[in-house]
Design a protein around this motif. Structure first.
Motif, PDB file in Angstrom:
ATOM      1  N   HIS A 295       0.984  -0.502   0.019  1.00 14.40           N
ATOM      2  CA  HIS A 295      -0.077   0.166   0.414  1.00 14.40           C
ATOM      3  C   HIS A 295       0.949   1.695   0.130  1.00 14.40           C
ATOM      4  O   HIS A 295       0.548   2.139  -0.203  1.00 14.40           O
ATOM      5  N   TYR A 296       1.827   1.075   0.637  1.00 16.35           N
ATOM      6  CA  TYR A 296       2.675   2.358   0.409  1.00 16.35           C
ATOM      7  C   TYR A 296       3.399   2.779  -1.146  1.00 16.35           C
ATOM      8  O   TYR A 296       3.709   3.535  -1.274  1.00 16.35           O
ATOM      9  N   MET A 297       3.349   1.427  -1.526  1.00 18.87           N
ATOM     10  CA  MET A 297       3.592   2.098  -3.285  1.00 18.87           C
ATOM     11  C   MET A 297       2.362   2.795  -3.664  1.00 18.87           C
ATOM     12  O   MET A 297       3.041   3.066  -5.366  1.00 18.87           O
ATOM     13  N   ALA A 298       1.246   2.161  -3.259  1.00 24.92           N
ATOM     14  CA  ALA A 298      -0.026   2.051  -4.456  1.00 24.92           C
ATOM     15  C   ALA A 298       0.132   4.293  -4.447  1.00 24.92           C
ATOM     16  O   ALA A 298      -0.388   4.439  -5.221  1.00 24.92           O
ATOM     17  N   ASN A 299       0.073   3.941  -2.847  1.00 21.87           N
ATOM     18  CA  ASN A 299       0.227   5.030  -2.826  1.00 21.87           C
ATOM     19  C   ASN A 299       0.936   6.769  -3.243  1.00 21.87           C
ATOM     20  O   ASN A 299       0.678   7.962  -3.064  1.00 21.87           O
ATOM     21  N   GLU A 300       2.151   5.936  -3.053  1.00 17.41           N
ATOM     22  CA  GLU A 300       3.334   6.161  -4.156  1.00 17.41           C
ATOM     23  C   GLU A 300       2.800   6.895  -5.642  1.00 17.41           C
ATOM     24  O   GLU A 300       2.916   8.397  -5.800  1.00 17.41           O
ATOM     25  N   LEU A 301       2.200   5.840  -5.968  1.00 20.51           N
ATOM     26  CA  LEU A 301       2.280   6.279  -7.065  1.00 20.51           C
ATOM     27  C   LEU A 301       0.957   7.006  -7.709  1.00 20.51           C
ATOM     28  O   LEU A 301       0.618   7.955  -8.384  1.00 20.51           O
TER      29      LEU A 301
ATOM     30  N   GLU B  45       4.056  13.882   1.852  1.00 16.14           N
ATOM     31  CA  GLU B  45       4.169  14.705   3.960  1.00 16.14           C
ATOM     32  C   GLU B  45       3.257  12.915   4.406  1.00 16.14           C
ATOM     33  O   GLU B  45       4.493  12.538   5.076  1.00 16.14           O
ATOM     34  N   ALA B  46       2.637  12.602   4.933  1.00 22.03           N
ATOM     35  CA  ALA B  46       2.377  11.691   5.419  1.00 22.03           C
ATOM     36  C   ALA B  46       2.793  10.421   5.212  1.00 22.03           C
ATOM     37  O   ALA B  46       3.094   9.747   5.967  1.00 22.03           O
ATOM     38  N   LEU B  47       3.170   9.758   4.118  1.00 25.82           N
ATOM     39  CA  LEU B  47       4.705   9.120   3.444  1.00 25.82           C
ATOM     40  C   LEU B  47       5.447   9.019   4.166  1.00 25.82           C
ATOM     41  O   LEU B  47       6.527   8.177   5.018  1.00 25.82           O
ATOM     42  N   ALA B  48       6.230  10.380   4.595  1.00 29.14           N
ATOM     43  CA  ALA B  48       7.257  10.358   4.656  1.00 29.14           C
ATOM     44  C   ALA B  48       7.470  10.850   6.539  1.00 29.14           C
ATOM     45  O   ALA B  48       8.514  10.567   6.989  1.00 29.14           O
TER      46      ALA B  48
ATOM     47  N   ILE C 176      11.152   4.970  -0.146  1.00 26.59           N
ATOM     48  CA  ILE C 176      10.172   4.873  -0.701  1.00 26.59           C
ATOM     49  C   ILE C 176       9.667   6.725   0.845  1.00 26.59           C
ATOM     50  O   ILE C 176       9.381   7.684   0.117  1.00 26.59           O
ATOM     51  N   ARG C 177       9.857   6.367   2.229  1.00 29.11           N
ATOM     52  CA  ARG C 177       9.794   8.080   2.726  1.00 29.11           C
ATOM     53  C   ARG C 177      10.934   8.592   2.541  1.00 29.11           C
ATOM     54  O   ARG C 177      10.587  10.476   2.422  1.00 29.11           O
ATOM     55  N   GLU C 178      12.129   8.468   1.858  1.00 32.52           N
ATOM     56  CA  GLU C 178      13.056   9.458   1.249  1.00 32.52           C
ATOM     57  C   GLU C 178      12.866  10.226   0.706  1.00 32.52           C
ATOM     58  O   GLU C 178      12.890  11.184   0.003  1.00 32.52           O
ATOM     59  N   ARG C 179      12.232   9.233  -1.150  1.00 28.36           N
ATOM     60  CA  ARG C 179      12.030  10.171  -2.202  1.00 28.36           C
ATOM     61  C   ARG C 179      10.195  11.090  -1.504  1.00 28.36           C
ATOM     62  O   ARG C 179      10.134  12.684  -2.063  1.00 28.36           O
ATOM     63  N   ALA C 180       9.818  10.498  -0.642  1.00 23.26           N
ATOM     64  CA  ALA C 180       8.491  11.188  -0.591  1.00 23.26           C
ATOM     65  C   ALA C 180       8.671  12.409  -0.177  1.00 23.26           C
ATOM     66  O   ALA C 180       8.534  13.485  -0.316  1.00 23.26           O
TER      67      ALA C 180
END
Length: 249
Positions: free
Chosen positions: A159-165, A184-187, A196-200
């Motif tokens: 779900h992290y990758m889906a939310n990043e998409l 911001e929510a992912l980070a 993913i956190r660093e990219r976000a």
């Protein structure tokens, strides 16, 4: 007297064993032979499967190291038809990846969609994500939501990758506030995978600083004024070159 009874009892028992052996001995021997044959066949089958896995592993490594994506796709397609089930499935995924790298978008996405319908839930989810990234620059927000919907549950590991998409599609469509909030929510989520956190975090900072705004184009550098003229006459042998006159603006 007791010894006599024991002897008679032993004789009766031996006679019964002899009768049973005459009646069922052939069946027992056949059953024992079948057990031996079955064990030998199982061991041969195990050895055959091991050799098949070794051959598939070697072929997979060769295909993986092939730099030409079209040749790699062809190698993975061939391996998917002959390899054991596990290697066949992962080879089909790699075939789709290689087709995408080769610029054959339609062939790659068709294969991803086929893998999405498979019985292996893990590979189906990976294929769904790969398809979503392949079409991330063309799908609308609604289309992307429909595509990744099975992965957006908080208990789903993807779900992290889906939310990043989804955040990326918001950014691409100009929904900057929604994109920034999603990044911001992912980070801020400590359970988000580090990459993913660093990219976000980077995207959230970029959008927060107004990085999405169009600042126009950079003007070309000014042309030099009054360039010094170059003398085309070559000096005679032994003669020093004459100084170039300098003009002032």
């Amino acid at each position: 007297m007791t010894d006599i009874f024991h002897e008679v009892e032993e004789d009766v028992r031996r006679e019964r064993y002899a009768q049973l052996w005459k009646q069922y001995g052939d069946y027992l021997m056949a059953a024992a032979a079948l057990i031996v044959v079955a064990v030998a066949a199982w061991q041969l089958w195990q050895r055959y499967q091991l050799n098949q896995r070794i051959e598939a592993s070697n072929a997979y490594i060769v295909a993986l190291e092939t730099r030409d994506p079209e040749k790699a796709a062809s190698a993975f397609a061939k391996l998917a038809k002959t390899a054991p089930a596990g290697y066949a499935l992962i080879s089909r995924m790699q075939e789709a990846n290689s087709l995408l790298d080769a610029g054959k978008h339609d062939d790659a996405t068709a294969l991803y969609r086929e893998l999405m319908k498979g019985d292996d839930a893990l590979f189906a989810s990976v294929a769904r994500l790969r398809l979503a990234w392949a079409d991330a620059d063309t799908l609308s927000k609604k289309q992307m939501q429909d595509l990744v919907a099975p992965l957006t549950n908080a208990n789903d590991p993807f779900h992290y990758m889906a939310n990043e998409l989804l955040a990326y599609v918001d950014y691409r469509e100009g929904n900057v506030k929604d994109a920034q909030a999603a990044y911001e929510a992912l980070a801020k989520d400590t359970t988000t995978p580090v990459g993913i956190r660093e990219r976000a975090a980077g995207m959230a900072a970029f959008l927060g600083a107004g990085g999405n705004r169009n600042v126009g184009t950079v003007p070309p550098p000014p042309k030099p004024q009054n360039p010094a003229p170059q003398s085309s006459a070559a000096p005679a042998p032994g003669q020093a070159p004459s100084p170039t006159p300098v003009t002032t603006p």
